[in-house]
Design an enzyme around this catalytic site. Structure first.
Site, PDB file in Angstrom:
ATOM      1  N   ALA A  10       0.284   6.491   4.666  1.00  0.00           N
ATOM      2  CA  ALA A  10       1.068   5.688   5.605  1.00  0.00           C
ATOM      3  C   ALA A  10       2.158   4.909   4.874  1.00  0.00           C
ATOM      4  O   ALA A  10       3.328   4.937   5.275  1.00  0.00           O
ATOM      5  CB  ALA A  10       0.149   4.738   6.364  1.00  0.00           C
ATOM      6  N   SER A  43     -17.295  18.255   1.320  1.00  0.00           N
ATOM      7  CA  SER A  43     -16.703  18.658   2.599  1.00  0.00           C
ATOM      8  C   SER A  43     -17.784  19.051   3.593  1.00  0.00           C
ATOM      9  O   SER A  43     -18.757  19.719   3.254  1.00  0.00           O
ATOM     10  CB  SER A  43     -15.772  19.835   2.382  1.00  0.00           C
ATOM     11  N   GLY A  71       0.840  -1.198   0.000  1.00  0.00           N
ATOM     12  CA  GLY A  71       0.000   0.000   0.000  1.00  0.00           C
ATOM     13  C   GLY A  71       0.867   1.237   0.000  1.00  0.00           C
ATOM     14  O   GLY A  71       1.884   1.286   0.695  1.00  0.00           O
ATOM     15  N   GLY A 119      -0.400   4.623   0.157  1.00  0.00           N
ATOM     16  CA  GLY A 119      -1.092   5.851   0.540  1.00  0.00           C
ATOM     17  C   GLY A 119      -0.208   6.661   1.483  1.00  0.00           C
ATOM     18  O   GLY A 119       1.015   6.491   1.503  1.00  0.00           O
ATOM     19  N   ARG A 155     -20.350  14.110  13.056  1.00  0.00           N
ATOM     20  CA  ARG A 155     -20.773  13.327  11.903  1.00  0.00           C
ATOM     21  C   ARG A 155     -21.771  12.235  12.230  1.00  0.00           C
ATOM     22  O   ARG A 155     -22.771  12.058  11.541  1.00  0.00           O
ATOM     23  CB  ARG A 155     -19.542  12.677  11.253  1.00  0.00           C
ATOM     24  N   HIS A 158     -20.515   9.337   6.824  1.00  0.00           N
ATOM     25  CA  HIS A 158     -20.347  10.786   6.694  1.00  0.00           C
ATOM     26  C   HIS A 158     -21.660  11.418   6.249  1.00  0.00           C
ATOM     27  O   HIS A 158     -22.283  10.941   5.301  1.00  0.00           O
ATOM     28  CB  HIS A 158     -19.251  11.069   5.663  1.00  0.00           C
ATOM     29  N   ARG A 182     -14.007   8.910  14.164  1.00  0.00           N
ATOM     30  CA  ARG A 182     -12.843   9.722  13.821  1.00  0.00           C
ATOM     31  C   ARG A 182     -13.259  11.173  13.608  1.00  0.00           C
ATOM     32  O   ARG A 182     -14.270  11.449  12.977  1.00  0.00           O
ATOM     33  CB  ARG A 182     -12.188   9.199  12.547  1.00  0.00           C
TER      34      ARG A 182
END
Lengths: 644, 222, 255
Positions: A51, A291, A47, A49, A337, A273, A442
């Protein structure tokens, strides 16, 4: 406290002593490796991304030999790139009272007290370094006229700590990490493999020593031996089929590792979300997030009466229900959220949803436009309005937007200790793929922070300690463990090609997504979960008996790739439901209808469930075994979140 | 030398030299046009101007060789760059839409360039070579020019060359600014407009000569 | 509001099919009934479902985020990279941009440097190699100075961001009559040329990246600016001028 007792198999390795000095002391205590010796170690990073790229680049800079793997055609395309809002950091440049401790506090509270205090504190500490690092790489963050960095308040935070690069912060941070990675490629320290999927982890005597990959262009299976494996493979939101995730986001790497010994923690924690563009038809392939800054000026409402099909502009003020403002007078449209999402669902369940499908609510800018003028609103949200118009063909300046919640992020993931090491030694898990820092919910602008904290700062220190702390023989790829892992991977793909059923992979994936969304989505019940658990087993059997995968395994075959991923989602979904079933409380993104206050708010049960649930795979056809890691809160007081 | 070779190994480097030589040739075109304007005062004026140039002796030879080199380099680079780009897309599109930003002028640079090349060969063979060889046809150079330009074939060749030149310059001038990196939010648009204006002026300038000779001043000239 | 959702577009699609790099490839014609609110890729999803229903392999095409930022999607649609709408990627293009009865030609991005892997999927790894040749700032992860230690004029930061918005999709190459990668390369050179962090490696970067661009077999720039017209992020060709300037400067100054 019956179910809160800790499992001996979960040693979180949280350093003792003062929270504030824990990370510094821990780093000092970790063993090091002489720079000249580092080149002898090979690290596999799956991966690319935030990280993965940041970890791979940093480890290569330190001198390790690194190989990365990604399924896209370039490391730069990982889904971190789609993050819009920003990245939090406790810089306190605005002098508005921010501090490492406040960011720590907000994140623990935002996670509804289901994250480890020490992990979160470390995250808040390194957040400061991340911004310095990114600026030094040439990331073009937004600036003020004086030339200093601009910040904004995001997601209802009371301080202005979110750094941003227009609406493309994820893109810019990822390109920063990607450029650092490309630099190491040109230095010969990183070898990048693209269009390549990890299909198994190789476990040699209880330690992760390699992976099996499948080349997505040629279909070739390859064996890669290494001294440590880093999984940076993102979340499992696509278990729901429709989500804001990219189409190829999947749980396969994590699930394969899980089946080789890594425990899976808190899979039921998913984030829905609230401000996404609603589904327009049954061909819908993914959902697009807008957003949540839109909620700063937009007012959320539905008609008072159910089934009201009038045009929104013709519904008089007195017949509109601004339900968030009504129920949460102090936070209004800016509730977190999870709260906003659940409320949208409940008004739609009441039959008051709007739009052709009845599955959306209005987000109305008419008052804001009347108050501030169209040009001001355009300056603030112009690009978002444009995106909305492009997708829906509707003009949000003249009629209210329609929004609906969508699966966005998954807080659950492979269980890791403080060193980000899973229960399979040598297997480290970074970013969204692990479970560690966000608890059950989160906060906005925290995902980018965590991905980069893990990759730039945490893993390089802890992976080094892992390599220094044990004697690692080079394992040749001819080792039996590699042979067995490759053979079982081949067999799985051959099996998929040989089912020759009647239903396409996509159809099966949609069916699974619907099952998860209906029963393990925004609101869950014991009854629904128990029923869905039976159905998911049945669906899995249907899949293996009736899926149709055309073509062969020796060339580029997207249906086959997808089939492999859906097969793993089928198994994973059962665990997600089981986890949701045993967590008999409501917290953050996990809402059990049986556990709510009289006015319908989430009701935590700290006596019984202040723990992490980590699941152990016990072998084929064996039920998963549950392990708990108790969470203790010594620096933050457990309170009930209230937004009234 | 190594640095220069490295520079010329990239298309960006070669394109820069292409622009430098192109701008130099543009300078020559302007001077040449001004010289031609002497025809407005009669063929004698042109002859006088030509004699003055001849009187320069070795300087004129150096200038002519220089021009030839500029031209050959310009043409050679253009062909080599064009070849690179043709090789860069061996298989074309079945359908190709106009993206909206390219112009007829920009798309036909190679063609207009080649037309100009042919024109130049004819033009030089007609006058300069004959002059050097001492051919009596061009003893009265001014009259020879007038005869040629007012003859049907000569006029067609002349007009072809002028139109090619106009189109070539229309794209080339602003393109050179872009190639040299002389771009600025406040100036770039002006440069593009000026490029079109200058190309138009040069075209009109060259056109004015046969128009004058054919309709106004031919009697005076002959 | 969604009023035209029951409308149906009857379309004829000519889709490029090519089983691999060695296959010459050809167009295959399909008809489909599409809803105007579908995205272009969702329309292709339906084509693929129909194909598989008939026992034929699906059309391979690259896509991922489907929200216009990852740069994975491509396609030349009726002669335009990413289709007819300006500053819109293929994944964000919706079928309401087409009319009932339309014939649509769908081709891969074509360039020698971007060989076709299958159907509409191409290999864009040359773009990664161009970045490897200098599209970075050589600092290691560690403890750089405070982020606010060097103020950067907002205007420059904004221009750098304009250039940095590039998603690396390769539409500029596909649109360029010469298959040049100038806009892609220039966007990264520009971003770092506009920021003080890029200063120390200024000369080496532009020379390295331009030379790599040549090595990959892209064409040259004839300043048509069609790349800018095709760019889904609206990257300006001013960046190409800036790169030319940087290159010229570096060629004179470098040792």
């Amino acid at each position: 406290m019956s179910s809160n007792h800790a499992s001996p198999m979960l040693d979180s390795k949280i350093p003792s002593g003062n929270l504030k000095d824990a990370w510094t002391n821990h780093k000092f205590n970790l063993p090091l490796i002489n720079p000249a010796n580092r080149r002898k170690f090979k690290i596999l990073v799956v991966g690319t991304g935030l990280a993965g790229s940041s970890a791979a680049a940093t480890l290569a800079e330190m001198g390790y030999e690194v190989q990365t793997f990604c399924i896209q055609d370039s490391p730069r395309r990982a889904h971190s790139i789609a993050a819009q809002g920003g990245i939090n950091a406790a810089k306190n440049y605005k002098g508005d009272g921010d501090s490492v401790h406040r960011l720590f506090y907000d994140t623990v509270k935002g996670g509804d007290y289901r994250a480890r205090e020490h992990n979160v504190h470390r995250l808040a500490e390194v957040s400061v370094d991340i911004i310095d690092q990114c600026v030094a790489q040439g990331v073009p963050f937004a600036r003020e006229y004086g030339g200093l960095l601009d910040t904004r308040s995001f997601g209802g935070a009371q301080v202005s700590r979110t750094f941003y690069a227009r609406g493309q912060t994820g893109q810019q941070l990822l390109l920063g990490a990607y450029s650092a990675l490309m630099r190491q490629v040109s230095a010969g320290k990183v070898h990048v493999k693209t269009r390549c999927e990890m299909v198994d982890v190789v476990n040699v005597d209880g330690v992760a020593r390699g992976i099996i990959t499948r080349d997505l262009v040629t279909g070739a299976f390859e064996r890669h031996s290494g001294d440590a494996v880093l999984l940076c493979t993102g979340g499992y939101g696509n278990a729901f089929y429709l989500s804001t995730n990219a189409k190829t986001c999947n749980v396969t790497a994590a699930w394969r590792a899980h089946k080789r010994g890594a425990f899976f923690a808190n899979p039921c924690y998913t984030q829905i979300h609230p401000t996404c563009i609603p589904v327009s038809g049954d061909y819908q392939s993914k959902l697009t997030l807008m957003s949540e800054s839109l909620r700063n000026d937009g007012r959320v409402w539905v008609p008072e009466t159910k089934g009201d099909k009038r045009l929104p502009s013709t519904i008089p003020e007195s017949e509109r229900d601004y339900y968030l403002e009504r129920r949460y007078p102090s936070f209004g449209n800016l509730v977190p959220r999870d709260v906003a999402s659940r409320n949208a669902k409940s008004v739609c369940d009441e039959g008051r949803g709007v739009g052709p499908t009845g599955l959306s609510v209005y987000l109305d800018f008419a008052d804001a436009i009347a108050r501030d003028g169209r040009s001001t609103i355009e300056a603030r949200y112009g690009n978002l309005f444009q995106m909305y118009q492009r997708i829906t063909g509707e003009d949000p300046y003249s009629e209210p937007m329609r929004i609906f919640p969508a699966v966005h992020y998954t807080m659950g993931g492979l269980w890791v200790d403080y060193n980000l090491e899973s229960t399979l030694p040598g297997l480290f898990v970074l970013g969204e793929a692990n479970f560690s820092d966000h608890g059950s919910n989160r906060l906005g602008a925290s995902a980018l922070m965590q991905g980069l904290a893990d990759g730039y700062y945490v893993a390089p220190a802890t992976v080094t300690a892992h390599l220094a702390g044990r004697k690692l023989e080079r394992i040749p790829t001819s080792h039996d463990a590699f042979g067995e892992a490759e053979a079982s991977s081949r067999a799985r793909f051959d099996k998929l090609l040989n089912v020759n059923g009647s239903r396409s992979v996509d159809q099966m994936h949609r069916a699974l997504g619907q099952l998860n969304w209906d029963n393990c989505g925004m609101a869950r019940t014991k009854e629904g979960l128990e029923k869905a658990l039976k159905q998911v087993v049945q669906l899995r059997e249907e899949f293996w008996g009736d899926v149709k995968v055309l073509g062969d395994g020796r060339s580029l075959n997207q249906a086959l790739e997808h089939a492999g991923r859906v097969a793993d989602f089928m198994e994973f979904s059962e665990l997600m439901m089981r986890d949701a079933l045993v967590r008999e409380e409501s917290c953050g993104g996990h809402f059990r209808e049986e556990h709510q206050t009289e006015d319908g708010e989430a009701k935590r049960d700290d006596d019984k469930f202040c723990h992490v649930t980590a699941w152990e795979h016990k072998g084929k056809d064996q039920p998963h075994q549950q392990h708990n890691e108790a969470l203790s809160f010594e620096n933050v007081k457990l309170t009930t979140r209230s937004y009234k | 030398m190594h640095a220069l070779r490295r520079f010329l190994d990239t298309s960006v480097g070669r394109k820069t030299v292409l622009a430098i030589t192109g701008m130099s040739l543009f300078g020559f075109v302007v001077v040449h046009l001004l010289g031609n304007f002497t025809l407005f005062s009669g063929t004698e004026a042109l002859n006088e101007y030509a004699d003055k140039l001849e009187a320069l002796g070795p300087v004129l030879i150096v200038a002519e060789v220089g021009l030839l080199v500029l031209f050959v380099v310009h043409m050679g680079l253009a062909l080599s760059l064009n070849r690179q780009s043709r090789e860069a897309r061996p298989e074309g599109y079945r359908l190709r839409a106009n993206m909206g930003n390219s112009t007829t002028a920009s798309r036909s640079m190679l063609i207009t360039g080649l037309v100009l090349g042919v024109f130049l060969v004819i033009h030089i063979a007609d006058f300069r070579i004959k002059k050097i060889m001492g051919n009596p046809d061009v003893a009265d150079l001014g009259q020879a020019v007038v005869d040629r330009i007012t003859s049907p074939i000569g006029l067609v060749i002349y007009l072809g060359g002028i139109i090619a030149l106009g189109l070539h310059l229309r794209h080339a001038l602003q393109s050179a600014f872009q190639t040299f990196g002389l771009s600025h939010p406040r100036w770039t648009q002006n440069v593009r407009c000026a490029s079109v204006a200058i190309a138009t002026l040069i075209t009109l300038g060259f056109l004015s000569i046969p128009l004058y000779l054919l309709f106004i001043g031919q009697g005076a000239a002959s | 509001m969604g009023g035209h959702s029951d409308e149906i577009l009857h379309l004829t699609l000519n889709i490029w099919r090519q089983s691999g790099a060695d296959d010459p490839g050809e167009f295959e014609t399909h008809t489909i009934d599409a809803s105007p609110s579908m995205s272009f890729l969702e329309m292709l999803d339906v084509v693929n479902e129909n194909l598989q229903e008939d026992g034929r392999e699906a059309v391979a095409f690259d896509h991922d985020c489907r929200e216009g930022i990852c740069g994975m999607c491509s396609l030349v649609i009726n002669g335009k990279p990413h289709g007819p709408e300006s500053e819109t990627t293929t994944c964000q293009l919706h079928m309401r941009s087409f009319s009932d009865g339309d014939v649509i030609w769908i081709e891969p991005f074509r360039a020698k440097a971007f060989p076709v892997l299958r159907d509409l999927i191409i290999d864009r790894s040359p773009l990664d190699r161009i970045i490897q040749a200098g599209g970075f700032v050589s600092i290691n992860t560690g403890a750089p100075q405070d982020a606010n230690a060097i103020p950067i004029a907002k205007e420059n930061a904004d221009l750098a961001m304009d250039a940095a918005a590039c998603i690396g999709c390769g539409a500029c190459v596909a649109a360029c009559p010469n298959a040049a990668a100038m806009l892609f390369t220039a966007a990264k050179v520009s971003q770092l040329a506009l920021l003080p962090q890029g200063e120390p490696e200024r000369e080496g970067r532009v020379i390295g990246m331009v030379e790599q661009m040549e090595t990959e077999g892209f064409g040259h720039c004839t300043n048509h600016y069609d790349c800018m017209a095709a760019c889904p992020k609206g990257i300006s060709t001013d960046n190409i001028a800036r790169m030319n300037r940087e290159y010229l400067r570096a060629s004179v100054l470098s040792r």
